[in-house]
Design a protein around this motif. Sequence first.
Motif, short mmCIF file in Angstrom:
data_model
loop_
_atom_site.label_atom_id
_atom_site.label_comp_id
_atom_site.label_asym_id
_atom_site.label_seq_id
_atom_site.Cartn_x
_atom_site.Cartn_y
_atom_site.Cartn_z
N TYR A 48 0.85 -1.19 0.00
CA TYR A 48 0.00 0.00 0.00
C TYR A 48 0.89 1.25 0.00
CZ TYR A 48 1.33 0.24 4.90
OH TYR A 48 2.05 0.32 6.07
N PHE A 49 0.27 2.39 -0.31
CA PHE A 49 0.99 3.66 -0.26
C PHE A 49 0.75 4.33 1.09
CE2 PHE A 49 1.93 3.65 -4.76
CZ PHE A 49 3.10 4.40 -4.80
N GLY A 50 1.83 4.80 1.69
CA GLY A 50 1.73 5.50 2.97
C GLY A 50 2.80 6.56 3.08
N LYS A 51 2.70 7.38 4.12
CA LYS A 51 3.67 8.45 4.35
C LYS A 51 4.98 7.88 4.90
CE LYS A 51 1.33 12.33 3.44
NZ LYS A 51 1.81 13.37 2.54
N SER A 52 6.07 8.39 4.38
CA SER A 52 7.38 8.00 4.89
C SER A 52 7.59 8.59 6.28
CB SER A 52 8.48 8.49 3.95
OG SER A 52 9.75 8.23 4.49
N VAL A 53 8.23 7.83 7.16
CA VAL A 53 8.48 8.29 8.53
C VAL A 53 9.48 9.45 8.53
CG1 VAL A 53 9.35 7.63 10.80
CG2 VAL A 53 7.97 6.01 9.48
N LYS A 54 10.48 9.38 7.66
CA LYS A 54 11.55 10.38 7.67
C LYS A 54 11.25 11.60 6.81
CE LYS A 54 15.25 7.11 8.72
NZ LYS A 54 16.59 6.60 8.32
N SER A 55 10.24 11.52 5.97
CA SER A 55 9.90 12.66 5.11
C SER A 55 8.40 12.73 4.92
CB SER A 55 10.63 12.55 3.76
OG SER A 55 10.11 11.47 3.03
N ASP A 56 7.96 13.76 4.25
CA ASP A 56 6.52 13.95 4.00
C ASP A 56 6.08 13.29 2.70
OD1 ASP A 56 4.07 15.07 4.91
OD2 ASP A 56 4.21 16.58 3.32
N LYS A 57 6.99 12.57 2.06
CA LYS A 57 6.67 11.95 0.78
C LYS A 57 5.95 10.61 0.99
CE LYS A 57 10.65 13.99 -1.60
NZ LYS A 57 11.88 13.70 -2.37
N THR A 58 5.18 10.24 -0.03
CA THR A 58 4.50 8.94 0.01
C THR A 58 5.33 7.92 -0.76
OG1 THR A 58 3.23 9.45 -1.99
CG2 THR A 58 2.21 9.99 0.13
N ARG A 59 5.28 6.68 -0.31
CA ARG A 59 5.99 5.60 -0.98
C ARG A 59 5.28 4.29 -0.71
NH1 ARG A 59 8.83 2.82 2.85
NH2 ARG A 59 9.48 3.91 4.73
N LEU A 60 5.67 3.28 -1.45
CA LEU A 60 5.05 1.96 -1.29
C LEU A 60 5.57 1.30 -0.02
CD1 LEU A 60 3.08 0.11 -2.91
CD2 LEU A 60 5.11 -1.07 -3.76
N LYS A 61 4.63 0.85 0.80
CA LYS A 61 4.97 0.13 2.03
C LYS A 61 4.36 -1.26 1.98
CE LYS A 61 5.42 4.14 5.10
NZ LYS A 61 5.03 4.69 6.41
N ARG A 62 4.68 -2.07 3.00
CA ARG A 62 4.15 -3.43 3.03
C ARG A 62 4.00 -3.92 4.46
NH1 ARG A 62 8.49 -2.00 1.64
NH2 ARG A 62 7.72 -1.68 -0.48
N ILE A 63 3.04 -4.81 4.64
CA ILE A 63 2.77 -5.41 5.94
C ILE A 63 2.31 -6.84 5.72
CG2 ILE A 63 0.33 -4.68 6.01
CD1 ILE A 63 0.70 -4.15 9.01
N THR A 64 2.53 -7.71 6.69
CA THR A 64 2.08 -9.09 6.56
C THR A 64 0.56 -9.13 6.39
OG1 THR A 64 3.86 -9.74 8.08
CG2 THR A 64 2.18 -11.39 7.60
#
Length: 464
Positions: free
Chosen positions: A341-357
């Motif tokens: 899914y797409f979510g906010k990066s912890v270190k920046s305000d940019k969005t990127r693809l993340k993943r979870i089990t």
Amino acid sequence: MSLERREQQKQECIKEMEAVFNYRETSKTKLIRITELSARRPRIKFNNLSYLINEETLRECHSEISGKKSVGIDKVTKEEYGKELEENLKTLVESIKKHSYKPQPSRLVEIPKPNGGKRQLGIASHEDKLVQMAMNKILKAVYENEFIGNSYGFRENKSCHEAIKEADRIVMSKTINYVVEIDIEKFFDTIDHAKLIKGISYRVNDFNLIRLIWRMLKAGTFKDGKRIESTEGIPQGSIVSPMIANIFLHWSIDKWFERIKKQIKGKTDYIRYADDMLFFFQYKAEAENFLKLIETRLENVKLKMNKDKSKIVFLNRYKISQKQSRATEANMFNFLGFSHYFGKSVKSDKTRLKRITQRKTLRKRLEEFHCWIKSVRNTMKFGEIIELAKSKIRGHFQYYGVSDNSKSIKHYYNTSIKKLYFWLNRRSQKRSFNWDKFNEILEKFKFPKPKIYCNIFKFCQTVC
């Protein structure tokens, strides 16, 4: 290209093949030369391969097969077969040359699936495993260079984590807004034998090898004292089934998509791990049209798409609030046990693809651990239980310990430790230890902590 030039190339190919097969060298070296020839000549057909299933190759296969593997219906172990290895291999090779070799039915074992169904595994006899492994080596030499780069299932130097990284690269480097997630219903059990043989025959023109593959497909299974005839599908659990499945999907899906993607106007790409497939599109209309096309394509190759699990996912990469921890189910696509899914990066305000089990996968893994510790708490020694629990939990971290998945593996760790504490205290009527003493035991045995093993961003860290 003129007919004379085609005939000239054909004669050159024949000479190169003759050079491979007539040259005095080991079977292993000949397989390497076949691999090189297959890469140089993508249209060449190999017509003399079955002779490589000889005593030398089968002896190597015997040494490579683990002695801990389950036995087939004849109950012959590797150790028993190896007592008269040379005589057994000689008899086996003679039966293959005389075309009298017939594989035995596989012993059928059923494994429960999370959805309530059962996955059927076929356990072949040791002798059949030798032939399957030799067959697998030959097909690998011919087809490995034929497979596309985005095919990751059961191939050397390609893993699940590499496939996940590639999916991340595709989404982040291209204007991808829609993902078509395809699930084939009972893929291994419904492969059409005739179409499978046709796919293999694109590069293999050896009738003797094709006959061996056909007999393996038709060997059937053995369950509750009865033989079950095999009219379709390939036995899961056999050594050669992953390679055969890759060949079938290569010609029926991979090459087909390579042709039709030329007609797609927007950005597009594709990734496959065995029968787990993702198709990426820039425009919704093209994604919707493709979903209809691939359903028809699967029907043409006598496969059925699982409509409940196959879907189009919109990647909401722009309208994500800072407080939103993850996207909704509608904006997540599933691949190899992870929800992306797409979510906010912890270190920046940019969005990127993340993943979870995946939720159902996490529940299944916890249920498996719970059932295991409950069943062995009184049958194994305390130290053995702890060591095996360490191995299980570490194995979970090594696969699911992927960037952005720290919360999920922490949850698995905490829940597993609580289950371990509960059931170890039930080994007797008297309570064995309290929570503080249990933590001391974990420290003493150096219990693994949740850790990110696969890092999309090339760093490694402990997450607790």
